[in-house]
Motif scaffolding. Structure first.
Motif, mmCIF file in Angstrom:
data_model
loop_
_atom_site.group_PDB
_atom_site.id
_atom_site.type_symbol
_atom_site.label_atom_id
_atom_site.label_comp_id
_atom_site.label_asym_id
_atom_site.label_seq_id
_atom_site.Cartn_x
_atom_site.Cartn_y
_atom_site.Cartn_z
ATOM 1 N N TYR A 300 -52.022 24.176 88.601
ATOM 2 C CA TYR A 300 -53.228 24.751 87.992
ATOM 3 C C TYR A 300 -53.631 23.865 86.826
ATOM 4 O O TYR A 300 -52.812 23.552 85.952
ATOM 5 N N LEU A 301 -54.890 23.441 86.809
ATOM 6 C CA LEU A 301 -55.372 22.565 85.747
ATOM 7 C C LEU A 301 -56.159 23.316 84.690
ATOM 8 O O LEU A 301 -55.858 23.235 83.506
ATOM 9 N N SER A 302 -57.194 24.031 85.110
ATOM 10 C CA SER A 302 -58.029 24.743 84.140
ATOM 11 C C SER A 302 -59.047 25.591 84.880
ATOM 12 O O SER A 302 -59.190 25.503 86.103
ATOM 13 N N ARG A 303 -59.774 26.383 84.115
ATOM 14 C CA ARG A 303 -60.924 27.077 84.666
ATOM 15 C C ARG A 303 -62.052 26.080 84.912
ATOM 16 O O ARG A 303 -62.189 25.071 84.212
ATOM 17 N N LYS A 304 -62.851 26.364 85.930
ATOM 18 C CA LYS A 304 -64.010 25.523 86.214
ATOM 19 C C LYS A 304 -64.919 25.451 84.988
ATOM 20 O O LYS A 304 -65.503 24.410 84.688
ATOM 21 N N ASP A 305 -64.992 26.569 84.269
ATOM 22 C CA ASP A 305 -65.821 26.641 83.069
ATOM 23 C C ASP A 305 -65.313 25.711 81.969
ATOM 24 O O ASP A 305 -66.058 25.369 81.048
ATOM 25 N N PHE A 306 -64.022 25.330 82.040
ATOM 26 C CA PHE A 306 -63.416 24.557 80.963
ATOM 27 C C PHE A 306 -63.497 23.055 81.206
ATOM 28 O O PHE A 306 -62.984 22.270 80.404
ATOM 29 N N GLN A 307 -64.102 22.645 82.322
ATOM 30 C CA GLN A 307 -64.325 21.216 82.541
ATOM 31 C C GLN A 307 -65.694 20.879 81.955
ATOM 32 O O GLN A 307 -66.708 21.465 82.333
ATOM 33 N N ILE A 308 -65.723 19.954 81.035
ATOM 34 C CA ILE A 308 -66.963 19.667 80.311
ATOM 35 C C ILE A 308 -67.334 18.190 80.433
ATOM 36 O O ILE A 308 -66.526 17.356 80.826
ATOM 37 N N LYS A 309 -68.573 17.913 80.101
ATOM 38 C CA LYS A 309 -69.056 16.533 79.961
ATOM 39 C C LYS A 309 -69.300 16.319 78.469
ATOM 40 O O LYS A 309 -70.170 16.954 77.870
ATOM 41 N N HIS A 310 -68.508 15.446 77.877
ATOM 42 C CA HIS A 310 -68.574 15.228 76.430
ATOM 43 C C HIS A 310 -68.777 13.750 76.152
ATOM 44 O O HIS A 310 -67.935 12.922 76.476
ATOM 45 N N ARG A 311 -69.953 13.447 75.592
ATOM 46 C CA ARG A 311 -70.289 12.070 75.241
ATOM 47 C C ARG A 311 -70.109 11.123 76.431
ATOM 48 O O ARG A 311 -69.532 10.035 76.321
ATOM 49 N N GLY A 312 -70.593 11.608 77.580
ATOM 50 C CA GLY A 312 -70.609 10.782 78.773
ATOM 51 C C GLY A 312 -69.327 10.780 79.573
ATOM 52 O O GLY A 312 -69.260 10.131 80.619
ATOM 53 N N ARG A 313 -68.303 11.509 79.121
ATOM 54 C CA ARG A 313 -67.015 11.530 79.830
ATOM 55 C C ARG A 313 -66.671 12.948 80.267
ATOM 56 O O ARG A 313 -66.934 13.911 79.552
ATOM 57 N N ILE A 315 -64.126 15.851 80.817
ATOM 58 C CA ILE A 315 -62.889 16.221 80.133
ATOM 59 C C ILE A 315 -62.421 17.595 80.611
ATOM 60 O O ILE A 315 -63.215 18.523 80.756
ATOM 61 N N GLU A 316 -61.119 17.713 80.853
ATOM 62 C CA GLU A 316 -60.488 19.001 81.124
ATOM 63 C C GLU A 316 -59.954 19.540 79.796
ATOM 64 O O GLU A 316 -59.007 18.991 79.225
ATOM 65 N N LEU A 317 -60.565 20.602 79.294
ATOM 66 C CA LEU A 317 -60.136 21.155 78.010
ATOM 67 C C LEU A 317 -58.676 21.617 78.051
ATOM 68 O O LEU A 317 -57.982 21.598 77.030
ATOM 69 N N ALA A 318 -58.219 22.009 79.233
ATOM 70 C CA ALA A 318 -56.831 22.477 79.358
ATOM 71 C C ALA A 318 -55.837 21.362 79.039
ATOM 72 O O ALA A 318 -54.731 21.633 78.566
ATOM 73 N N GLU A 319 -56.206 20.101 79.297
ATOM 74 C CA GLU A 319 -55.305 18.994 78.969
ATOM 75 C C GLU A 319 -55.080 18.912 77.466
ATOM 76 O O GLU A 319 -53.981 18.590 77.004
ATOM 77 N N ILE A 320 -56.134 19.187 76.702
ATOM 78 C CA ILE A 320 -55.999 19.174 75.249
ATOM 79 C C ILE A 320 -55.119 20.339 74.803
ATOM 80 O O ILE A 320 -54.278 20.195 73.903
ATOM 81 N N GLU A 321 -55.293 21.504 75.453
ATOM 82 C CA GLU A 321 -54.478 22.660 75.114
ATOM 83 C C GLU A 321 -53.000 22.398 75.396
ATOM 84 O O GLU A 321 -52.131 22.713 74.579
ATOM 85 N N VAL A 322 -52.699 21.819 76.558
ATOM 86 C CA VAL A 322 -51.304 21.530 76.925
ATOM 87 C C VAL A 322 -50.673 20.582 75.916
ATOM 88 O O VAL A 322 -49.538 20.783 75.468
#
Length: 403
Positions: A300-313, A315-322
């Motif tokens: 399990y990686l993250s919620r679909k809602d937690f995948q974002i586009k930030h400054r052109g990249r 990002i999976e927010l869950a990776e930052i949480e882990v």
């Protein structure tokens, strides 16, 4: 069904429909002919109960479960994990939380004993462990939060739950830092990671922990129970290749009947398998992202809602949480995207405020574009009633509505 003392509460709330008083119901004579008629007309796909989703990321919805899915779930659990009259359960979840279905139905099937643990004990590990030992509790189906709070407070350092052998956890992703703490003190216990949103009966995926993990690793959610399956779909409804992320879509008899009185939302996520054009096959689109690791296990990686586009990249927010939770002095973390101000906001729980230290630690393991732009300290992160981090409340905090 109500007790006499509850009638006024309903009246005060403006409820005017039919009510049944428990005392009146049990005093009535049993009408065997009517019961036989009902049983003869019953179907395995008839509803058994409805329960609300947690509303972690939106408005709660009433999920309708059917008899067949629940009965199959009970059979799979008791068979797979060898549950019997020797098991002594320690119930943690309130009955309006889907996790409680294990505490209710599994002891009925296996003949096990169930103790309802007083809610207040979970804030005091020493009292909780004393309770577990006095009642010789050996099996628990608990929310991940409970294990995390005991790890935060170092509850196992002084006394151990000496009878605890079967440990199941679900509701939120289990941080390996927390799991490793428990495995250090209870190395001979069996640990099982369960996955399954409210929209499936019981759980549809499981992983029996069988090896060591680093604190920064992602714990697998494993593979499916019998009669359940999953596929990973990309944004074009195509299967992803091994190692790529895709939306976890569940299929099989574990699926619920959908949302009560909400056909629009039901059709949106309980839909035809796009890979099957030959016959009707319903899948449930979980909104969760996952991928298959080298061992063939689902992560399990993250919620679909937690995948974002930030400054052109992307990002999976869950990776930052882990990465944040793996830091020694961090108890819990939640990462959100402030779209209006183009910021990654990290909410963290610790015994002290330590923004600079967190940034230094994250720079060791994350690329610069994933480093949070703003950190917000909490001595205790807000939780919803199902003991999950209340992301809606934290979103409101970003927008300045509350803290």
């Amino acid at each position: 069904m109500l007790q006499n003392s509850d009638v006024n509460l309903l009246s005060d709330a403006g409820y005017n429909s039919r009510t049944i008083i428990i005392d009146d119901a049990v005093s009535n004579a049993i009408d065997e002919d009517t019961l036989i008629e009902i049983r003869n007309k019953s179907l395995s796909k008839d509803p058994i109960y409805a329960i609300f989703t947690s509303g972690t990321t939106g408005v709660p919805k009433a999920v309708l479960k059917d008899h067949r899915a629940i009965i199959e779930g009970v059979e799979h659990f008791t068979t797979k994990f060898g549950l019997s009259e020797k098991n002594i359960f320690g119930g943690q979840a309130p009955f309006d939380f889907d996790l409680a279905s294990k505490d209710i139905f599994l002891p009925l099937k296996s003949g096990a004993t169930l103790h309802f643990i007083p809610k207040n004990l979970f804030a005091f590990p020493s009292k909780l462990i004393k309770y577990l030992n006095e009642r010789k509790i050996n099996t628990v189906f608990w929310s991940t939060y409970v294990f995390r709070i005991i790890e935060n407070l170092k509850g196992l350092d002084k006394e151990l739950p000496g009878y605890l052998k079967n440990i199941f956890f679900t509701a939120e992703a289990m941080p390996n830092k927390v799991l490793n703490y428990w495995r250090k003190y209870l190395p001979n216990a069996s640990y099982v990671n369960l996955y399954g949103p409210t929209e499936v009966a019981f759980n549809c995926l499981y992983y029996i922990v069988d090896r060591k993990f680093k604190d920064s690793d992602i714990l697998p959610i494993g593979g499916p129970f019998p009669n359940s399956g999953f596929i990973l779909l990309d944004e074009n409804n195509c299967l992803v290749t091994k190692g790529e992320a895709g939306e976890i879509c569940i299929k099989g008899t574990s699926l619920s009947m959908g949302y009560y009185n909400n056909p629009g939302k039901t059709a949106e996520v309980f839909c035809q398998n796009p890979l099957n054009l030959n016959y009707t096959e319903t899948i449930y689109r979980t909104g969760d992202f996952g991928k298959i690791n080298d061992r063939g296990e689902l992560l399990y990686l993250s919620r679909k809602d937690f995948q974002i586009k930030h400054r052109g990249r992307r990002i999976e927010l869950a990776e930052i949480e882990v990465a944040t939770i793996a830091i020694d002095f961090i108890d819990a973390a939640c990462c959100l995207h402030d779209t209006e101000n183009e910021r990654i906001v990290l909410f963290y729980q610790s015994k002290f405020e330590c923004d600079k230290h967190i940034i230094l630690k994250l720079r060791e393991v994350l690329p610069n574009y994933m480093i949070p732009n703003k950190l917000i300290y909490y001595s205790k992160l807000p939780l919803n009633r199902n003991l999950k981090i209340d992301r809606i409340k934290l979103h409101n905090c970003i927008e300045g509505r509350q803290k």
